[in-house]
Design a protein around this motif. Sequence first.
Motif, PDB file in Angstrom:
ATOM      1  N   ARG A 138       0.860  -1.183   0.000  1.00 32.91           N
ATOM      2  CA  ARG A 138       0.000   0.000   0.000  1.00 32.91           C
ATOM      3  C   ARG A 138       0.897   1.234   0.000  1.00 32.91           C
ATOM      4  NH1 ARG A 138      -2.725  -3.475   3.563  1.00 32.91           N
ATOM      5  NH2 ARG A 138      -4.847  -4.002   2.871  1.00 32.91           N
ATOM      6  N   ARG A 139       0.756   2.052  -1.014  1.00 38.99           N
ATOM      7  CA  ARG A 139       1.613   3.221  -1.130  1.00 38.99           C
ATOM      8  C   ARG A 139       0.913   4.295  -1.948  1.00 38.99           C
ATOM      9  NH1 ARG A 139       3.849   3.726  -6.186  1.00 38.99           N
ATOM     10  NH2 ARG A 139       3.845   1.875  -7.527  1.00 38.99           N
ATOM     11  N   ALA A 140       1.427   5.491  -1.834  1.00 40.51           N
ATOM     12  CA  ALA A 140       0.941   6.568  -2.690  1.00 40.51           C
ATOM     13  C   ALA A 140       1.478   6.386  -4.106  1.00 40.51           C
ATOM     14  CB  ALA A 140       1.417   7.918  -2.136  1.00 40.51           C
ATOM     15  N   VAL A 141       0.805   6.972  -5.064  1.00 43.45           N
ATOM     16  CA  VAL A 141       1.372   7.094  -6.402  1.00 43.45           C
ATOM     17  C   VAL A 141       2.619   7.963  -6.292  1.00 43.45           C
ATOM     18  CG1 VAL A 141       0.999   8.061  -8.702  1.00 43.45           C
ATOM     19  CG2 VAL A 141      -0.847   6.804  -7.560  1.00 43.45           C
ATOM     20  N   ILE A 142       3.703   7.535  -6.920  1.00 40.25           N
ATOM     21  CA  ILE A 142       4.965   8.275  -6.823  1.00 40.25           C
ATOM     22  C   ILE A 142       5.362   8.792  -8.202  1.00 40.25           C
ATOM     23  CG2 ILE A 142       7.397   8.210  -6.158  1.00 40.25           C
ATOM     24  CD1 ILE A 142       6.736   5.890  -4.292  1.00 40.25           C
ATOM     25  N   GLY A 143       5.333  10.105  -8.367  1.00 43.93           N
ATOM     26  CA  GLY A 143       5.866  10.739  -9.567  1.00 43.93           C
ATOM     27  C   GLY A 143       7.298  11.167  -9.312  1.00 43.93           C
ATOM     28  N   VAL A 144       8.063  11.301 -10.382  1.00 39.33           N
ATOM     29  CA  VAL A 144       9.458  11.718 -10.254  1.00 39.33           C
ATOM     30  C   VAL A 144       9.687  12.938 -11.137  1.00 39.33           C
ATOM     31  CG1 VAL A 144      11.882  11.074 -10.472  1.00 39.33           C
ATOM     32  CG2 VAL A 144      10.202   9.348  -9.802  1.00 39.33           C
ATOM     33  N   ASN A 145      10.180  13.997 -10.515  1.00 39.53           N
ATOM     34  CA  ASN A 145      10.460  15.258 -11.182  1.00 39.53           C
ATOM     35  C   ASN A 145      11.959  15.330 -11.471  1.00 39.53           C
ATOM     36  OD1 ASN A 145      11.223  18.222 -11.180  1.00 39.53           O
ATOM     37  ND2 ASN A 145       9.011  18.467 -11.004  1.00 39.53           N
ATOM     38  N   ILE A 146      12.341  15.503 -12.734  1.00 35.28           N
ATOM     39  CA  ILE A 146      13.753  15.529 -13.098  1.00 35.28           C
ATOM     40  C   ILE A 146      14.166  16.895 -13.644  1.00 35.28           C
ATOM     41  CG2 ILE A 146      13.886  13.043 -13.499  1.00 35.28           C
ATOM     42  CD1 ILE A 146      13.735  13.604 -16.519  1.00 35.28           C
ATOM     43  N   GLY A 147      15.406  17.279 -13.354  1.00 32.59           N
ATOM     44  CA  GLY A 147      15.930  18.561 -13.808  1.00 32.59           C
ATOM     45  C   GLY A 147      17.341  18.430 -14.343  1.00 32.59           C
ATOM     46  N   LYS A 148      17.883  19.548 -14.791  1.00 30.53           N
ATOM     47  CA  LYS A 148      19.234  19.580 -15.341  1.00 30.53           C
ATOM     48  C   LYS A 148      20.281  19.676 -14.237  1.00 30.53           C
ATOM     49  CE  LYS A 148      21.251  23.287 -16.934  1.00 30.53           C
ATOM     50  NZ  LYS A 148      22.601  23.180 -16.331  1.00 30.53           N
ATOM     51  N   ASP A 160      21.703  15.068 -20.502  1.00 30.19           N
ATOM     52  CA  ASP A 160      21.661  15.002 -19.044  1.00 30.19           C
ATOM     53  C   ASP A 160      20.289  14.511 -18.561  1.00 30.19           C
ATOM     54  OD1 ASP A 160      23.013  15.729 -16.433  1.00 30.19           O
ATOM     55  OD2 ASP A 160      21.254  17.032 -16.299  1.00 30.19           O
ATOM     56  N   TYR A 161      19.232  15.054 -19.136  1.00 33.26           N
ATOM     57  CA  TYR A 161      17.882  14.593 -18.788  1.00 33.26           C
ATOM     58  C   TYR A 161      17.702  13.117 -19.146  1.00 33.26           C
ATOM     59  CZ  TYR A 161      15.761  19.164 -17.683  1.00 33.26           C
ATOM     60  OH  TYR A 161      15.415  20.357 -17.096  1.00 33.26           O
ATOM     61  N   LEU A 162      18.309  12.687 -20.230  1.00 30.74           N
ATOM     62  CA  LEU A 162      18.145  11.298 -20.655  1.00 30.74           C
ATOM     63  C   LEU A 162      18.791  10.324 -19.678  1.00 30.74           C
ATOM     64  CD1 LEU A 162      18.626  11.571 -24.523  1.00 30.74           C
ATOM     65  CD2 LEU A 162      16.515  11.123 -23.267  1.00 30.74           C
ATOM     66  N   VAL A 163      19.885  10.723 -19.045  1.00 29.73           N
ATOM     67  CA  VAL A 163      20.509   9.869 -18.031  1.00 29.73           C
ATOM     68  C   VAL A 163      19.507   9.613 -16.903  1.00 29.73           C
ATOM     69  CG1 VAL A 163      22.325   9.715 -16.280  1.00 29.73           C
ATOM     70  CG2 VAL A 163      22.865  10.580 -18.564  1.00 29.73           C
ATOM     71  N   SER A 164      18.884  10.679 -16.419  1.00 27.93           N
ATOM     72  CA  SER A 164      17.896  10.542 -15.347  1.00 27.93           C
ATOM     73  C   SER A 164      16.687   9.743 -15.815  1.00 27.93           C
ATOM     74  CB  SER A 164      17.447  11.923 -14.859  1.00 27.93           C
ATOM     75  OG  SER A 164      18.522  12.631 -14.288  1.00 27.93           O
ATOM     76  N   THR A 165      16.247  10.007 -17.034  1.00 25.19           N
ATOM     77  CA  THR A 165      15.060   9.324 -17.555  1.00 25.19           C
ATOM     78  C   THR A 165      15.267   7.813 -17.608  1.00 25.19           C
ATOM     79  OG1 THR A 165      14.482  11.258 -18.884  1.00 25.19           O
ATOM     80  CG2 THR A 165      13.483   9.156 -19.524  1.00 25.19           C
ATOM     81  N   ARG A 166      16.393   7.392 -18.115  1.00 24.91           N
ATOM     82  CA  ARG A 166      16.645   5.949 -18.259  1.00 24.91           C
ATOM     83  C   ARG A 166      16.756   5.250 -16.912  1.00 24.91           C
ATOM     84  NH1 ARG A 166      20.562   7.920 -22.875  1.00 24.91           N
ATOM     85  NH2 ARG A 166      19.149   7.727 -24.673  1.00 24.91           N
TER      86      ARG A 166
END
Length: 346
Positions: A138-148, A160-166
């Motif tokens: 049981r958990r909250a929905v978890i979104g992830v916010n990525i930046g430079k 740089d964003y693609l590293v975080s995305t992958r």
Amino acid sequence: MYPFIFRTFFVPMDAEVAHHVVVPVIRAFGVWPIAPVLRAFTRPAPALRTEALGLVFDSPFGVAAGFDKNVKMTAGLHALGFGHVEVGTVTAIAQEGNPKPRLFRLVPDRALVNRMGFNNDGAAAVARRLEKARRRRRRAVIGVNIGKSRVVDVADATDDYLVSTRLLAPLADYLVVNVSSPNTPGLRGLQAVETLRPLLAAVHEAAGATPLLVKIAPDLPDDEVQAIARLAVDLGLAGIVATNTTIARDGLVTDPAKIEAAGAGGLSGAPLRARALEVLRVVRAAVPAEFCVIAAGGVETAADVQERLDAGATLVQGYSGFIFRGPLWARQINRGLAARRGARAS
């Protein structure tokens, strides 16, 4: 009780220190046997269940990015009644952020000024914590916010964003590209459509099946908001987060000397309410009905949340209100929303 605690203990304390003080407390809220007992007290009413982004949210009200930067409090925030937690902002490279002090309260305005600068443990460390958080039944929905990452030149931002995305997209319930923080040099320039298009297209492809959204600033003129909204739809993104913090300081009642002492940074809280609502309406008018729009900025009461929902928001997020309202804030919002829906149904 909380207003007394806030005035007596937290107001005299540096705002960032106060945040670090409460982190272990909120983490403890998510640990057995505290979590199930607390959740029984804070669980949102069934009427608040919301479907969006191919997900089911216990409540349309969640925590905006910035509060839990490193996936340390998601279980505790869920136990407190939040329907989702957007963690981050996370960068590919771990970074300490801007020099301290960098977080300030404007108490008379019920507002915050921050110039944190994406301080976080980096995408690899966050990915490990996300993997653990996802194992909870049981958990909250978890979104992830990525930046430079700060050390990366703007010209190399996409890679740089693609590293975080992958690293993070396979573990996130949804992913948000943050191009709107005022605290990373050059970042807001990425909101120009001609620059934003190739960035979002590349991240969207790398994110695969994970819903992708983009977070925009409230300081953009309406025509640029419309252009980004049309771009998001054209690229097949899942939604937009409107809005980030503002660099404006209009209409504040806090002592000008205190505002001057706080210095540069993004303003959040009650003074952002009117403009954030305007941007929400501009976005909603420019996108299809099924397109997800997450409203943030100046939200503090159930009436504020309902106002955003009535204006077309799919989900609503808050942050600054937690500081001024305390740990039962989500419960207050959810009870207020449920009461309003009951009144409308009667």
